[in-house]
Design an enzyme around this catalytic site. Sequence first.
Site, PDB file in Angstrom:
ATOM      1  N   GLN A  78      10.182 -19.268 -25.630  1.00  0.00           N
ATOM      2  CA  GLN A  78      10.095 -20.640 -25.122  1.00  0.00           C
ATOM      3  C   GLN A  78       8.730 -20.893 -24.497  1.00  0.00           C
ATOM      4  O   GLN A  78       8.574 -20.830 -23.277  1.00  0.00           O
ATOM      5  CB  GLN A  78      11.213 -20.841 -24.091  1.00  0.00           C
ATOM      6  CG  GLN A  78      11.375 -22.231 -23.591  1.00  0.00           C
ATOM      7  CD  GLN A  78      12.124 -23.093 -24.570  1.00  0.00           C
ATOM      8  OE1 GLN A  78      13.044 -22.657 -25.228  1.00  0.00           O
ATOM      9  NE2 GLN A  78      11.725 -24.324 -24.676  1.00  0.00           N
ATOM     10  N   PHE A  79       7.721 -21.206 -25.318  1.00  0.00           N
ATOM     11  CA  PHE A  79       6.373 -21.427 -24.787  1.00  0.00           C
ATOM     12  C   PHE A  79       6.310 -22.618 -23.847  1.00  0.00           C
ATOM     13  O   PHE A  79       5.437 -22.700 -22.987  1.00  0.00           O
ATOM     14  CB  PHE A  79       5.349 -21.572 -25.921  1.00  0.00           C
ATOM     15  CG  PHE A  79       5.364 -22.903 -26.619  1.00  0.00           C
ATOM     16  CD1 PHE A  79       4.498 -23.911 -26.221  1.00  0.00           C
ATOM     17  CD2 PHE A  79       6.247 -23.140 -27.667  1.00  0.00           C
ATOM     18  CE1 PHE A  79       4.514 -25.139 -26.864  1.00  0.00           C
ATOM     19  CE2 PHE A  79       6.258 -24.350 -28.316  1.00  0.00           C
ATOM     20  CZ  PHE A  79       5.393 -25.369 -27.916  1.00  0.00           C
ATOM     21  N   THR A  80       7.269 -23.543 -23.957  1.00  0.00           N
ATOM     22  CA  THR A  80       7.241 -24.744 -23.113  1.00  0.00           C
ATOM     23  C   THR A  80       7.511 -24.433 -21.638  1.00  0.00           C
ATOM     24  O   THR A  80       7.312 -25.297 -20.789  1.00  0.00           O
ATOM     25  CB  THR A  80       8.233 -25.818 -23.616  1.00  0.00           C
ATOM     26  OG1 THR A  80       9.548 -25.277 -23.602  1.00  0.00           O
ATOM     27  CG2 THR A  80       7.855 -26.282 -25.015  1.00  0.00           C
TER      28      THR A  80
END
Length: 146
Positions: A78-80
């Site tokens: 989950q890069f966000t």
Amino acid sequence: MRAVIQRVNHATCTVAGKVTGQTGPGLMVLLGVAPGDSAQTAKALAGKIAKLRIFGDDAGKMNRSVVDTGGGVLSISQFTLYADTRAGNRPSFIGAAPPDQARELYGTFNAALRDLGLTVGEGRFGEHMVINLSNDGPVTITLEMD
């Protein structure tokens, strides 16, 4: 490295209509990787999550870990989690690690969980995923490791 951990009754990740990973009772982990993270960071975070006492004991107190309960983990990259929203309304993701580094450390994290005896379902790195879950509690914890 950042993680959002949710205690779940079940969780499923689907990509293009096909289930890529799932877990029954256990944890769903959203994992974000930063540029300065390392394999050591990933292994330390996996150890912390595996031992995190957020499941009820016989008295209903949170004294048991996912390892203690025999639960599993659904792990989602989950890069966000590294979104920067301080300027304007469009998030910047420059605080997230480059994809090659993030993919490698996501794999290291998942392998470390397996080495601790956990069954680990995975999302598909870099793909559009649909996550379905049933929160238990709800219990949601955020962790950050440097």
